[in-house]
Design a protein around this motif. Structure first.
Motif, PDB file in Angstrom:
ATOM      1  N   TYR A  11      -5.612 -87.465 -75.599  1.00  0.00           N
ATOM      2  CA  TYR A  11      -5.329 -87.730 -77.007  1.00  0.00           C
ATOM      3  C   TYR A  11      -6.653 -88.047 -77.699  1.00  0.00           C
ATOM      4  CZ  TYR A  11      -0.314 -87.591 -76.012  1.00  0.00           C
ATOM      5  OH  TYR A  11       0.953 -87.179 -75.645  1.00  0.00           O
ATOM      6  N   LYS A  12      -6.736 -89.170 -78.402  1.00  0.00           N
ATOM      7  CA  LYS A  12      -7.952 -89.410 -79.204  1.00  0.00           C
ATOM      8  C   LYS A  12      -9.160 -89.742 -78.324  1.00  0.00           C
ATOM      9  CE  LYS A  12      -5.124 -90.983 -82.987  1.00  0.00           C
ATOM     10  NZ  LYS A  12      -3.937 -91.610 -82.415  1.00  0.00           N
ATOM     11  N   ARG A  15      -9.854 -90.120 -72.118  1.00  0.00           N
ATOM     12  CA  ARG A  15      -9.040 -90.271 -70.916  1.00  0.00           C
ATOM     13  C   ARG A  15      -8.008 -89.153 -70.828  1.00  0.00           C
ATOM     14  NH1 ARG A  15      -4.173 -93.084 -69.539  1.00  0.00           N
ATOM     15  NH2 ARG A  15      -3.753 -93.275 -71.759  1.00  0.00           N
ATOM     16  N   VAL A  17      -4.628 -87.780 -70.056  1.00  0.00           N
ATOM     17  CA  VAL A  17      -3.243 -88.229 -69.868  1.00  0.00           C
ATOM     18  C   VAL A  17      -2.512 -87.252 -68.952  1.00  0.00           C
ATOM     19  CG1 VAL A  17      -1.084 -88.565 -71.119  1.00  0.00           C
ATOM     20  CG2 VAL A  17      -3.202 -89.468 -72.038  1.00  0.00           C
ATOM     21  N   PRO A  36       5.935 -93.453 -63.040  1.00  0.00           N
ATOM     22  CA  PRO A  36       6.007 -94.710 -63.780  1.00  0.00           C
ATOM     23  C   PRO A  36       5.770 -94.499 -65.271  1.00  0.00           C
ATOM     24  CG  PRO A  36       3.949 -94.566 -62.551  1.00  0.00           C
ATOM     25  CD  PRO A  36       4.775 -93.378 -62.151  1.00  0.00           C
ATOM     26  N   SER A  37       6.118 -95.506 -66.045  1.00  0.00           N
ATOM     27  CA  SER A  37       5.903 -95.452 -67.480  1.00  0.00           C
ATOM     28  C   SER A  37       4.430 -95.167 -67.768  1.00  0.00           C
ATOM     29  CB  SER A  37       6.315 -96.810 -68.058  1.00  0.00           C
ATOM     30  OG  SER A  37       6.360 -96.732 -69.428  1.00  0.00           O
ATOM     31  N   GLY A  38       4.187 -94.224 -68.658  1.00  0.00           N
ATOM     32  CA  GLY A  38       2.805 -93.890 -69.019  1.00  0.00           C
ATOM     33  C   GLY A  38       2.176 -92.850 -68.116  1.00  0.00           C
ATOM     34  N   ALA A  39       2.935 -92.320 -67.155  1.00  0.00           N
ATOM     35  CA  ALA A  39       2.370 -91.344 -66.207  1.00  0.00           C
ATOM     36  C   ALA A  39       2.069 -90.001 -66.866  1.00  0.00           C
ATOM     37  CB  ALA A  39       3.335 -91.126 -65.040  1.00  0.00           C
ATOM     38  N   GLY A  40       2.727 -89.733 -68.011  1.00  0.00           N
ATOM     39  CA  GLY A  40       2.467 -88.469 -68.713  1.00  0.00           C
ATOM     40  C   GLY A  40       3.648 -87.508 -68.727  1.00  0.00           C
ATOM     41  N   LYS A  41       4.843 -87.985 -68.363  1.00  0.00           N
ATOM     42  CA  LYS A  41       6.016 -87.104 -68.279  1.00  0.00           C
ATOM     43  C   LYS A  41       6.377 -86.514 -69.652  1.00  0.00           C
ATOM     44  CE  LYS A  41       8.555 -90.486 -66.639  1.00  0.00           C
ATOM     45  NZ  LYS A  41       7.575 -91.588 -66.730  1.00  0.00           N
ATOM     46  N   SER A  42       6.480 -87.384 -70.659  1.00  0.00           N
ATOM     47  CA  SER A  42       6.842 -86.876 -71.993  1.00  0.00           C
ATOM     48  C   SER A  42       5.734 -85.986 -72.536  1.00  0.00           C
ATOM     49  CB  SER A  42       7.060 -88.031 -72.974  1.00  0.00           C
ATOM     50  OG  SER A  42       8.042 -88.870 -72.497  1.00  0.00           O
ATOM     51  N   THR A  43       4.509 -86.361 -72.264  1.00  0.00           N
ATOM     52  CA  THR A  43       3.384 -85.536 -72.736  1.00  0.00           C
ATOM     53  C   THR A  43       3.481 -84.133 -72.135  1.00  0.00           C
ATOM     54  OG1 THR A  43       1.991 -87.497 -72.962  1.00  0.00           O
ATOM     55  CG2 THR A  43       0.850 -85.384 -72.817  1.00  0.00           C
ATOM     56  N   ARG A  46       6.243 -82.259 -73.876  1.00  0.00           N
ATOM     57  CA  ARG A  46       5.866 -81.897 -75.254  1.00  0.00           C
ATOM     58  C   ARG A  46       4.782 -80.837 -75.295  1.00  0.00           C
ATOM     59  NH1 ARG A  46       4.694 -87.383 -77.476  1.00  0.00           N
ATOM     60  NH2 ARG A  46       6.382 -88.554 -76.538  1.00  0.00           N
ATOM     61  N   HIS A 204      14.200 -91.188 -65.183  1.00  0.00           N
ATOM     62  CA  HIS A 204      13.741 -92.423 -64.534  1.00  0.00           C
ATOM     63  C   HIS A 204      14.591 -92.767 -63.309  1.00  0.00           C
ATOM     64  CE1 HIS A 204      10.506 -94.141 -66.850  1.00  0.00           C
ATOM     65  NE2 HIS A 204      11.095 -93.769 -67.966  1.00  0.00           N
TER      66      HIS A 204
HETATM   67  N1  LIG Z   1       0.457 -89.669 -79.606  1.00  0.00           N
HETATM   68  C1  LIG Z   1      -0.266 -90.347 -78.710  1.00  0.00           C
HETATM   69  N2  LIG Z   1      -1.509 -90.764 -79.008  1.00  0.00           N
HETATM   70  C2  LIG Z   1      -2.260 -91.424 -78.089  1.00  0.00           C
HETATM   71  N3  LIG Z   1      -1.857 -91.723 -76.833  1.00  0.00           N
HETATM   72  C3  LIG Z   1      -0.610 -91.331 -76.481  1.00  0.00           C
HETATM   73  C4  LIG Z   1       0.250 -90.629 -77.386  1.00  0.00           C
HETATM   74  N4  LIG Z   1       1.414 -90.366 -76.745  1.00  0.00           N
HETATM   75  C5  LIG Z   1       1.308 -90.876 -75.490  1.00  0.00           C
HETATM   76  N5  LIG Z   1       0.087 -91.466 -75.342  1.00  0.00           N
HETATM   77  C6  LIG Z   1      -0.406 -92.112 -74.118  1.00  0.00           C
HETATM   78  O1  LIG Z   1      -0.346 -91.149 -73.086  1.00  0.00           O
HETATM   79  C7  LIG Z   1       0.049 -91.774 -71.851  1.00  0.00           C
HETATM   80  C8  LIG Z   1       1.255 -91.033 -71.286  1.00  0.00           C
HETATM   81  O2  LIG Z   1       2.359 -91.240 -72.157  1.00  0.00           O
HETATM   82  P1  LIG Z   1       3.762 -90.512 -71.929  1.00  0.00           P
HETATM   83  O3  LIG Z   1       4.639 -90.940 -73.057  1.00  0.00           O
HETATM   84  O4  LIG Z   1       3.529 -89.083 -71.721  1.00  0.00           O
HETATM   85  O5  LIG Z   1       4.208 -91.190 -70.567  1.00  0.00           O
HETATM   86  P2  LIG Z   1       5.644 -91.182 -69.859  1.00  0.00           P
HETATM   87  O6  LIG Z   1       5.392 -90.939 -68.421  1.00  0.00           O
HETATM   88  O7  LIG Z   1       6.559 -90.257 -70.572  1.00  0.00           O
HETATM   89  O8  LIG Z   1       6.110 -92.675 -70.081  1.00  0.00           O
HETATM   90  P3  LIG Z   1       7.608 -93.279 -70.263  1.00  0.00           P
HETATM   91  O9  LIG Z   1       8.302 -93.046 -68.968  1.00  0.00           O
HETATM   92  O10 LIG Z   1       7.376 -94.719 -70.552  1.00  0.00           O
HETATM   93  O11 LIG Z   1       8.242 -92.558 -71.424  1.00  0.00           O
HETATM   94  C9  LIG Z   1       0.314 -93.234 -72.166  1.00  0.00           C
HETATM   95  O12 LIG Z   1      -0.826 -93.983 -71.806  1.00  0.00           O
HETATM   96  C10 LIG Z   1       0.504 -93.251 -73.663  1.00  0.00           C
HETATM   97  O13 LIG Z   1       0.066 -94.467 -74.211  1.00  0.00           O
END
Ligand SMILES: Nc1ncnc2c1ncn2[C@@H]1O[C@H](COP(=O)(O)OP(=O)(O)OP(=O)(O)O)[C@@H](O)[C@H]1O
Length: 274
Positions: A11-12, A15, A17, A36-43, A46, A204
């Motif tokens: 992202y910005k 690091r 993701v 785990p939360s923040g692992a990058g699944k939603s990213t 998307r 999850h």
């Molecule tokens: N729009 C954004 N701008 C900056 N950082 C972001 C953005 N979206 C996600 N992140 C960061 O990217 C990392 C991965 O986020 P992501 O939402 O993909 O994780 P996740 O595995 O889906 O988590 P969860 O299970 O909690 O939904 C996190 O550290 C989050 O803070």
């Protein structure tokens, strides 16, 4: 079918993701994406439907590279990706049928959809999808009159109305009770097998994933740390994906051994860990 190669995203800041993620998904294959939360699944989800731009790497769906499309080609390709959401994303004041027909919007001229004049063929197909998800008795109800499980069934029917080549499913059961969650996962599995649709499910609940998906991909800090069969999810693998935890025992079962590791005990521990 779907091929993801060397996908990275930052992202910005600098690091990563997502860090060099590569995997293929075959027709009819259901992938459970865990981590785990923040692992990058939603990213990752998307990036695949290009709601966010990957930093590098390629995403190919049925031979078409999705990562460098112009906006008009992207709109066209997005129709081929059905999305199912945790919070259903229905238009609450519209009927079940109208919500399902909204899945065909990419294929219907704007003026027709504006006047709700959907082609007869689309309406007949919508009835078929609603029958398939068990909602024939609710076709004319408003979406806000439905239970959570029924709303998710509408979400599935709407995704099918897109006639997709791929399903991306984000936490489909997070708002549902355990029995409804299983029914929804079973329905998704049956439909993917019937239609040979590939699906990636961000989930999850490890027990649900183990029960209903074909393959599990574990992400940790943006990297794939596990890619294998649900039956291979043992204590060591769970530790690699989620970090150190006493996976083999619930707190009241201190004497239990690794041999007692069951899907149920894993689920209990994961609930405690998150
Ligand atoms: N729009 C954004 N701008 C900056 N950082 C972001 C953005 N979206 C996600 N992140 C960061 O990217 C990392 C991965 O986020 P992501 O939402 O993909 O994780 P996740 O595995 O889906 O988590 P969860 O299970 O909690 O939904 C996190 O550290 C989050 O803070």
């Amino acid at each position: 079918m779907l091929s993801i190669q060397h996908l990275s995203k930052s992202y910005k800041d600098t690091r990563l993701v997502l860090n060099d993620v590569s995997f293929d998904v075959q027709k009819g294959e259901i992938i459970g994406l865990i981590g785990p939360s923040g692992a990058g699944k939603s990213t990752l989800i998307r990036c695949i439907n290009r709601l966010i731009e990957p930093t590098s790497g390629s995403i190919t769906l049925e031979g078409i590279e999705l990562s460098h499309l112009s906006s008009s080609r992207l709109r066209e390709q997005r129709r081929r990706i059905g999305m199912i959401f945790q919070e259903y994303a229905l238009v609450e004041r519209l009927s079940v049928m109208e919500n399902v027909l909204s899945g065909t919007l990419g294929y219907v001229p704007f003026w027709r959809s504006f006047f709700c004049k959907f082609p007869q063929e689309k309406i007949e197909k919508a009835f078929g999808y609603l029958g398939r998800v068990g909602l024939m008795d609710h076709v004319n109800k408003r979406a806000d009159e439905l239970s959570g499980g029924q709303k998710q069934r509408v979400g599935i029917a709407r995704a099918l109305a897109q006639e997709p080549s791929l399903l991306l499913i984000d936490e489909p059961t997070a708002s549902l009770d355990p029995k409804t969650s299983r029914q929804i996962m079973r329905l998704i599995k049956e439909i993917c097998k019937e239609q040979q649709l590939p699906a990636i499910i961000n989930i999850h609940d490890v027990l649900l994933a183990q029960t209903f998906v074909d393959r599990i991909i574990g992400l940790n800090e943006g990297k794939i740390v596990f890619d294998g069969s649900p039956s291979e999810l043992n204590e060591a693998v769970l530790t690699t994906i989620y970090g150190k935890e006493e996976w083999q025992t619930a707190p009241q079962e201190k004497e239990a051994t690794v041999a007692t590791l069951t899907p149920e005990s894993i689920a209990v521990k994961l609930e405690l860990a998150v």
